[in-house]
Design an enzyme around this catalytic site. Structure first.
Site, PDB file in Angstrom:
ATOM      1  N   HIS A 191       0.895  -1.160   0.000  1.00  0.00           N
ATOM      2  CA  HIS A 191       0.000   0.000   0.000  1.00  0.00           C
ATOM      3  C   HIS A 191       0.931   1.207   0.000  1.00  0.00           C
ATOM      4  O   HIS A 191       1.588   1.487   1.002  1.00  0.00           O
ATOM      5  CB  HIS A 191      -0.898  -0.001   1.234  1.00  0.00           C
ATOM      6  CG  HIS A 191      -1.821   1.183   1.287  1.00  0.00           C
ATOM      7  ND1 HIS A 191      -3.176   1.051   1.444  1.00  0.00           N
ATOM      8  CD2 HIS A 191      -1.584   2.520   1.199  1.00  0.00           C
ATOM      9  CE1 HIS A 191      -3.734   2.257   1.442  1.00  0.00           C
ATOM     10  NE2 HIS A 191      -2.780   3.169   1.306  1.00  0.00           N
ATOM     11  N   ASP A 316     -10.351  -3.971  -3.604  1.00  0.00           N
ATOM     12  CA  ASP A 316     -10.083  -3.401  -2.282  1.00  0.00           C
ATOM     13  C   ASP A 316     -11.382  -3.326  -1.466  1.00  0.00           C
ATOM     14  O   ASP A 316     -11.590  -2.365  -0.725  1.00  0.00           O
ATOM     15  CB  ASP A 316      -9.415  -2.018  -2.403  1.00  0.00           C
ATOM     16  CG  ASP A 316      -8.849  -1.518  -1.087  1.00  0.00           C
ATOM     17  OD1 ASP A 316      -8.695  -2.323  -0.145  1.00  0.00           O
ATOM     18  OD2 ASP A 316      -8.564  -0.302  -0.996  1.00  0.00           O
ATOM     19  N   HIS A 320     -17.403  -0.702   5.584  1.00  0.00           N
ATOM     20  CA  HIS A 320     -17.644  -0.040   6.878  1.00  0.00           C
ATOM     21  C   HIS A 320     -19.146   0.190   6.967  1.00  0.00           C
ATOM     22  O   HIS A 320     -19.812   0.344   5.939  1.00  0.00           O
ATOM     23  CB  HIS A 320     -16.913   1.301   6.956  1.00  0.00           C
ATOM     24  CG  HIS A 320     -15.429   1.174   6.843  1.00  0.00           C
ATOM     25  ND1 HIS A 320     -14.638   0.711   7.882  1.00  0.00           N
ATOM     26  CD2 HIS A 320     -14.578   1.436   5.815  1.00  0.00           C
ATOM     27  CE1 HIS A 320     -13.364   0.711   7.494  1.00  0.00           C
ATOM     28  NE2 HIS A 320     -13.305   1.133   6.246  1.00  0.00           N
ATOM     29  N   GLY A 335     -12.763   3.485   2.944  1.00  0.00           N
ATOM     30  CA  GLY A 335     -12.984   2.187   2.316  1.00  0.00           C
ATOM     31  C   GLY A 335     -14.405   2.034   1.814  1.00  0.00           C
ATOM     32  O   GLY A 335     -15.332   2.664   2.340  1.00  0.00           O
TER      33      GLY A 335
HETATM   34  O1  DOR Z   1      -9.696   2.614   2.064  1.00  0.00           O
HETATM   35  C1  DOR Z   1      -9.116   1.669   2.569  1.00  0.00           C
HETATM   36  N1  DOR Z   1      -9.676   0.928   3.549  1.00  0.00           N
HETATM   37  N2  DOR Z   1      -7.867   1.370   2.175  1.00  0.00           N
HETATM   38  C2  DOR Z   1      -7.113   0.447   2.821  1.00  0.00           C
HETATM   39  O2  DOR Z   1      -6.021   0.199   2.385  1.00  0.00           O
HETATM   40  C3  DOR Z   1      -7.627  -0.222   4.033  1.00  0.00           C
HETATM   41  C4  DOR Z   1      -9.082  -0.300   3.958  1.00  0.00           C
HETATM   42  C5  DOR Z   1      -9.742  -0.820   5.215  1.00  0.00           C
HETATM   43  O3  DOR Z   1      -9.307  -1.835   5.734  1.00  0.00           O
HETATM   44  O4  DOR Z   1     -10.752  -0.234   5.616  1.00  0.00           O
END
Ligand code: DOR
Length: 451
Positions: A191, A316, A320, A335
């Protein structure tokens, strides 16, 4: 039905994507989880012990291998778990995934890896592989943990032991004795964001609450600096390097000029199809790391993908909850989910003429299997594993929140009119998703890595 029969079937009259990239009407016979033969349509005689799938009007592609997901188990199951995430995979045509180590506890030891493998064997509808996370302390584990798809290094956008931004530590992780031809060369996936720059800029913009500032704080320069650093280390030690979620035009141009044969890179659908305009419409749902960039970055990334500078596509998937996403910037987590939408998003682009269906299958399956040295996957040909997806390229419908399987229950692409949704998904010869219905009795297998 016997175990063999449960993994055997005949797919009739599909538009089959062949290894040479051509698509033609065909039948595919699957026996004991593997492809036995691929013929012209109608060439295989019916057999009493072989269930048939009528694939008329559907296109048969190798199942998607998503090489970067965060499935949150153990420890963060209020966001997602291996069962809900693998249901979302099955619905999205994702038959294998590679999962990241930022769970609780962190996946930084063999014991934590074994625990994940055990949980996955119990709950996962699709095939699974896991990264081991690098810390300043776990060098021996990084060398020996097994099976792993690679070593994950968070150079930025992380806190705690998984943040590795010290030059000396990074050097030790990348180190190889070049006088020893047998010295291990495990893939390192980075990353790439420069933590020092992120810290400085977070302090500078600390009073801002508009989520659009996220892309200003974690700017293109921060990503470029880290990618340059990882590339230099990879060249110093001829170490296999994979650059995760490449997000900027600058990084793409760097790799266009300077990409050793042992380096690969990926891009996400959101970095191709969304940009900073998204903050206006979906606010913090557009917040991710590395952040969304400008329309110009979208264009350069697309061109780099088409030209082979970028090797493959990952989502990715980083779910959440909506409650967490409503906390207000900068308290919102970064995320977004992706496994249910990635294939239709990319196939819709293919139908618009931006790329071909064969290129999508290469970026989302064949090239991933090659990059991670996953044997027997990513191609529709005799002897390969029967991880397959039948998609409908004729119908368009919107992404709807109420149809999502991911536990987080939202998508940044809600309302987008897409085609290429999976109709049937097959894992190791077993039908795991069929016309809107999941078969939750199906279990995937642990992936193997290495040539
Ligand atoms: O936006 C992101 N969320 N990028 C990451 O590399 C980690 C990820 C997460 O685990 O929420």
């Amino acid at each position: 039905m016997s175990e063999m029969n449960r993994r055997s079937l005949l797919i009739r009259n599909a538009q089959v994507l062949h290894p040479d990239g051509t698509i033609s009407p065909g039948d595919v016979e699957v026996r004991d989880g593997q492809i036995l033969q691929v013929t012209a349509a109608g060439a295989i005689a019916p057999s009493a012990d072989l269930p048939e799938i009528d694939a008329t009007g559907l296109t048969l592609l190798p199942g998607v291998i998503d090489p970067q997901v965060h499935f949150r188990e153990p420890g963060l199951e209020h966001k997602e778990d291996l069962f809900t995430a693998s249901c979302a995979c099955a619905k999205g045509g994702v038959t294998s995934f590679l999962e990241m180590p930022n769970t609780k506890p962190l996946t930084i030891t063999q014991a934590a890896l074994d625990d994940k493998l055990r949980r996955a064997a119990e709950k996962c509808l699709v095939n699974y592989g896991f990264f081991i996370g690098a810390t300043a302390e776990n060098l021996p584990d990084l060398r020996t943990a097994n099976p792993v798809c690679g070593i994950k290094v968070f150079m930025g956008s992380m806190h705690g032991p998984l943040l590795v931004d010290d030059d000396a530590v990074l050097d030790r992780i990348f180190y190889r004795d070049l006088s020893d031809p047998n010295y291990e060369n495990r893939l390192i996936a980075v990353h790439a964001e420069d933590m020092k720059r992120l810290r400085e800029r977070r302090a500078q913009f600390a009073d801002e609450t508009d989520p659009a500032i996220h892309s200003v704080i974690q700017d293109n320069q921060a990503a470029l600096m880290a990618t340059q650093r990882a590339l230099a280390l990879s060249k110093k030690y001829q170490r296999r390097l994979h650059i995760l979620h490449l997000s900027t035009g600058e990084e793409a141009e760097l790799l266009r000029q300077d990409k050793p044969a042992w380096v690969t890179a990926e891009v996400t659908p959101q970095h191709l199809l969304l940009n900073t305009d998204a903050y206006k419409t979906i606010g913090t749902l557009a917040q991710m790391n590395p952040p969304l960039r400008s329309p110009r970055d979208n264009e350069i990334l697309w061109q780099a993908l088409l030209d082979g500078v970028i090797d493959f596509i990952a989502t990715d998937h980083a779910p959440h909850t909506l409650e967490e996403k409503a906390k207000g910037y900068p308290h919102t987590p970064s995320g977004m989910p992706g496994v249910e939408t990635s294939l239709p998003l990319m196939l819709t682009q293919a139908m618009k003429g931006r790329c071909t269906v064969a290129q999508v299958a290469n970026w989302m399956s064949t090239a991933v299997a090659k990059g991670y040295q996953i044997p027997n996957k990513g191609i529709i040909a005799p002897g390969y594993d029967a991880d397959l997806v039948l998609v409908d390229l004729n119908t368009y419908r919107p992404v709807r929140r109420e149809e999502l399987q991911t536990k987080c229950g939202w998508s940044p692409f809600e309302g987008w009119e897409l085609t290429g949704f999976p109709v049937v998904t097959i894992v190791g010869g077993q039908v795991v998703y069929d016309h809107g219905k999941l078969n939750t009795d199906v279990r995937g297998q642990a992936l193997r890595f290495g040539s």
